[in-house]
Design a protein around this motif. Structure first.
Motif, PDB file in Angstrom:
ATOM      1  N   ASN A 189       4.187  10.262  -9.614  1.00 58.97           N
ATOM      2  CA  ASN A 189       3.498  10.590 -10.866  1.00 58.97           C
ATOM      3  C   ASN A 189       3.019  12.029 -10.886  1.00 58.97           C
ATOM      4  OD1 ASN A 189       3.089   8.491 -13.010  1.00 58.97           O
ATOM      5  ND2 ASN A 189       2.644   7.256 -11.226  1.00 58.97           N
ATOM      6  N   ASP A 232      -3.632  -6.644 -12.747  1.00 59.11           N
ATOM      7  CA  ASP A 232      -3.380  -6.566 -11.308  1.00 59.11           C
ATOM      8  C   ASP A 232      -1.964  -7.070 -11.038  1.00 59.11           C
ATOM      9  OD1 ASP A 232      -3.511  -9.318 -11.567  1.00 59.11           O
ATOM     10  OD2 ASP A 232      -5.509  -9.477 -10.703  1.00 59.11           O
ATOM     11  N   THR A 233      -1.610  -7.162  -9.768  1.00 61.84           N
ATOM     12  CA  THR A 233      -0.246  -7.550  -9.431  1.00 61.84           C
ATOM     13  C   THR A 233       0.089  -8.963  -9.902  1.00 61.84           C
ATOM     14  OG1 THR A 233      -1.005  -8.265  -7.243  1.00 61.84           O
ATOM     15  CG2 THR A 233      -0.135  -6.041  -7.427  1.00 61.84           C
ATOM     16  N   THR A 258       3.391  -4.660  -8.017  1.00 63.78           N
ATOM     17  CA  THR A 258       2.492  -3.640  -7.476  1.00 63.78           C
ATOM     18  C   THR A 258       2.697  -2.312  -8.191  1.00 63.78           C
ATOM     19  OG1 THR A 258       2.520  -4.701  -5.306  1.00 63.78           O
ATOM     20  CG2 THR A 258       1.818  -2.404  -5.384  1.00 63.78           C
ATOM     21  N   LYS A 262      -5.131  -1.823 -18.623  1.00 67.39           N
ATOM     22  CA  LYS A 262      -5.072  -0.939 -17.460  1.00 67.39           C
ATOM     23  C   LYS A 262      -6.099  -1.373 -16.414  1.00 67.39           C
ATOM     24  CE  LYS A 262      -5.334   3.954 -16.160  1.00 67.39           C
ATOM     25  NZ  LYS A 262      -4.050   3.984 -15.464  1.00 67.39           N
ATOM     26  N   LYS A 276       0.231  -0.274 -11.196  1.00 69.09           N
ATOM     27  CA  LYS A 276      -0.251   1.086 -10.997  1.00 69.09           C
ATOM     28  C   LYS A 276       0.258   2.057 -12.064  1.00 69.09           C
ATOM     29  CE  LYS A 276      -2.706   0.460  -7.295  1.00 69.09           C
ATOM     30  NZ  LYS A 276      -4.156   0.715  -7.275  1.00 69.09           N
ATOM     31  N   SER A 277       1.148   1.604 -12.926  1.00 68.49           N
ATOM     32  CA  SER A 277       1.780   2.491 -13.899  1.00 68.49           C
ATOM     33  C   SER A 277       0.940   2.635 -15.161  1.00 68.49           C
ATOM     34  CB  SER A 277       3.165   1.961 -14.284  1.00 68.49           C
ATOM     35  OG  SER A 277       3.977   1.790 -13.162  1.00 68.49           O
ATOM     36  N   HIS A 285       0.827  -1.199   0.000  1.00 66.99           N
ATOM     37  CA  HIS A 285       0.000   0.000   0.000  1.00 66.99           C
ATOM     38  C   HIS A 285       0.864   1.252   0.000  1.00 66.99           C
ATOM     39  CE1 HIS A 285      -3.795   2.124   0.421  1.00 66.99           C
ATOM     40  NE2 HIS A 285      -3.222   2.896   1.344  1.00 66.99           N
ATOM     41  N   ASN A 308       2.023   1.938  -3.425  1.00 69.20           N
ATOM     42  CA  ASN A 308       0.995   2.611  -4.227  1.00 69.20           C
ATOM     43  C   ASN A 308       1.002   4.114  -4.002  1.00 69.20           C
ATOM     44  OD1 ASN A 308       0.096   0.232  -5.332  1.00 69.20           O
ATOM     45  ND2 ASN A 308      -1.575  -0.042  -3.888  1.00 69.20           N
ATOM     46  N   THR A 309       0.962   4.540  -2.733  1.00 71.50           N
ATOM     47  CA  THR A 309       0.873   5.969  -2.446  1.00 71.50           C
ATOM     48  C   THR A 309       2.159   6.694  -2.841  1.00 71.50           C
ATOM     49  OG1 THR A 309       1.580   5.544  -0.157  1.00 71.50           O
ATOM     50  CG2 THR A 309      -0.789   5.663  -0.580  1.00 71.50           C
ATOM     51  N   SER A 342       2.205   6.937  -6.665  1.00 70.21           N
ATOM     52  CA  SER A 342       1.208   7.906  -7.130  1.00 70.21           C
ATOM     53  C   SER A 342       1.719   9.335  -6.963  1.00 70.21           C
ATOM     54  CB  SER A 342      -0.106   7.733  -6.365  1.00 70.21           C
ATOM     55  OG  SER A 342      -0.675   6.476  -6.635  1.00 70.21           O
TER      56      SER A 342
END
Length: 596
Positions: A335, A398-399, A352, A394, A356-357, A325, A328-329, A332
């Protein structure tokens, strides 16, 4: 401006490779030993070439070794960088000697060549550097001062990098680069003159006759001088003066300490706040703090037009010490920074982060037969991979599915039953030789349906530069009807077969084909389904595949049946595999001296 391309020749794992970059975030992924760190190091060498304090140097061991040809001896390493100049960008005069004009387009080019000279006991690299198109074209070194980068290693020592007065104190670097600050609602400019005045104001406290600081210092100074007088020769002994550190702004900010409050301010109720020191934090939290300090410095540089024209952040394995997690943050947030004039290069083998990319930011490094090639979604045209394909991946990458980018090969299946059973079938019952898919680096991807096109297009392009070099098989059902031997969607899947993609269809469906493959298969599967429904009359006798398929309508029932069959397969010694499954598996597994 931004770095749009780097060409690397005879460096580490690469004989030659070209990589094209986006102006914002660039994600470089791949299996271990696929060259990710070599790319970051090549960037460090080029971007840091003009700096007096270098943290990386070319070594003899950096010269590429051709593992397929022991007689090939390389002596030269060459690194070429090409920067794009936007239509609205103002290029400083110092870069004019870097200009290259081709096909009416102006780029800024920087070239480095290292030739290894071996004179027995004396070994060294001869360096050649030039700008533009022609070797020998001199470059002004003040232009190289306009290029700045910060490198974050995967095993960075965050505590040392944030410790007050340490040599590599990143916190002091942040404050030394500040040019503006807010005081209330008003923004103030922090010039060098203002910095000197602030340091002088602070230092004046130590010299104030009204303050004890002055007399404490004089007391210590007097004691030391008395000892010098006592231990020295008359009129030849040294005497010293003492002063508090802090005469310069840079001295003051070197002593800034980072610490984390223990209690929420609302819960103090008049009690004194206490703090955790950095060494009391976990590795992951300290790495976030460290990275945030670095980003503060970089963003400050991006916002100050008087500083460097180009700023880059190089990050290796940001997933180190961070749970998914936090990955992810953190990612992000990176980005979001691409709109601040910062170009970011990230290497990772985290599914992961990959999931998210934006696919168009991803470069996949593929290693086949000791040769590494890049695959970039950004190079695919709309014909190769349209917007619908991008949107689907997209949505569904998933992972788990992202792991196929790191694999030696992939098998795409349509449901949970195939995903659960095929690895065990290959490991225990494949003939003439069993295959452990996990050991072979084969990723089995459940696409949860029949939308194979979006995944299959990654493998079947006729242009090798526009496809993944690993092999892929699709295993799906024919689903025949009374008037058609194959369903329309099975025919649509078959059309995808070309180049690195094979499509193998069940005669009917996966479960039905397993059931009908042999008497032993039929007996085992009957036993399992009877056990799931003991009170069902039509399962008590020698029921057919039609009965089984009629019963297996719900996904829950199919999943439970697959799990029970998996448990049974681990206990039996004989089970037959349909030929189409064997062919699909053998196509993707890299078998020596056997080219399918």
């Amino acid at each position: 401006m931004y770095l749009s391309k780097i060409c690397i020749k005879n460096f580490r794992a690469f004989d030659y490779i070209e990589l094209e970059f986006n102006s914002g975030v660039n994600i470089i992924i791949g299996e271990n030993n696929s060259g990710k760190s070599a790319i970051i190091d090549a960037l460090r060498i080029c971007l840091g070439y003009g700096k007096s304090e270098k943290d990386f140097y070319i070594k003899e061991s950096d010269i590429h070794i051709n593992q397929n040809n022991p007689n090939e001896k390389n002596k030269k390493i060459q690194l070429d960088m090409i920067f794009e100049v936007g239509n609205n960008s103002t290029v400083r005069e110092c870069f004019y000697d870097f200009f290259s004009l081709k096909d009416g387009k102006v780029t800024i080019q920087f070239h480095l060549k290292f030739e290894f000279i071996d004179k027995g006991k004396r070994k060294y690299f001869k360096r050649t550097v030039w700008g533009g198109d022609n070797e020998g074209q001199s470059i002004p070194y003040d232009a190289l001062q306009e290029i700045f980068h910060i490198y974050l290693s995967p095993l960075r020592d965050a505590v040392s990098g944030l410790k007050p007065y340490s040599y590599e104190n990143k916190t002091s670097q942040l404050f030394n680069q500040l040019t503006k600050f807010n005081r209330g609602e008003k923004k103030h400019t922090l010039t060098e003159k203002v910095k000197k005045e602030l340091a002088k104001d602070l230092y004046s406290i130590f010299e104030n006759d009204e303050k004890d600081w002055k007399y404490i210092l004089l007391e210590g100074q007097e004691k030391v001088n008395k000892h010098l007088e006592g231990t020295g020769i008359t009129q030849k002994y040294p005497s010293i003066d003492m002063s508090y550190v802090g005469r310069e702004f840079s001295d003051i900010v070197r002593g800034i300490e980072l610490k984390r409050p223990i209690y929420n301010a609302e819960k103090l109720n008049g009690s004194e706040q206490q703090y955790f020191k950095l060494h009391q934090n976990g590795l992951g939290e300290n790495n976030l703090i460290y990275t945030s300090v670095i980003l503060g410095d970089l963003i400050n540089r991006c916002e100050d037009s008087e500083l460097e024209l180009y700023n880059a952040l190089l990050v290796e394995e940001p997933e180190a010490h961070l749970h998914p997690h936090y990955q992810n943050t953190f990612f992000s947030y990176l980005n979001e920074l691409k709109n601040r004039g910062l170009q970011i290069f990230i290497t990772s083998h985290s599914p992961t982060i990959t999931a998210k990319s934006d696919l168009k930011n991803i470069i996949v490094l593929q290693k086949q037969n000791n040769k590494i090639s890049p695959f970039a979604f950004s190079k695919l045209s709309d014909v190769d991979f349209n917007e619908k394909n991008h949107r689907h991946l997209k949505k569904f990458l998933d992972t788990t599915k992202c792991q196929m980018f790191f694999a030696n090969g992939a098998i795409l299946v349509e449901g949970i039953t195939e995903a659960l059973l095929i690895p065990e079938l290959a490991k225990r019952f494949l003939k003439p030789k069993t295959i452990d898919l996990e050991k072979e680096g084969i990723e089995l991807v459940n696409v949860s349906g029949v939308a194979f096109e979006h995944f299959g297009k990654l493998f079947n392009n006729k242009d090798a530069a526009k496809r993944l070099l690993s092999k892929c098989s699709i295993i799906t059902d024919s689903d025949p009807t009374e008037d058609k031997p194959k369903s329309d969607r099975a025919i649509k899947a078959e059309v995808l077969e070309k180049n690195n993609l094979r499509v193998r269809l069940a005669t009917n469906t996966f479960e039905r084909d397993l059931f009908n493959e042999s008497a032993i298969n039929k007996s085992i599967m009957q036993e399992i389904y009877r056990g799931m429904h003991n009170d069902t009359d039509d399962l008590k006798g020698d029921f057919s595949a039609d009965i089984l398929m009629k019963k297996l309508k719900s996904n829950r029932d199919k999943g439970d049946f697959a799990l029970n069959l998996l448990d049974k397969l681990k206990a039996v010694t004989v089970f037959e595999i349909p030929n189409y499954i064997r062919e699909a598996i053998e196509f993707v597994v890299p078998i020596k001296n056997n080219d399918y």
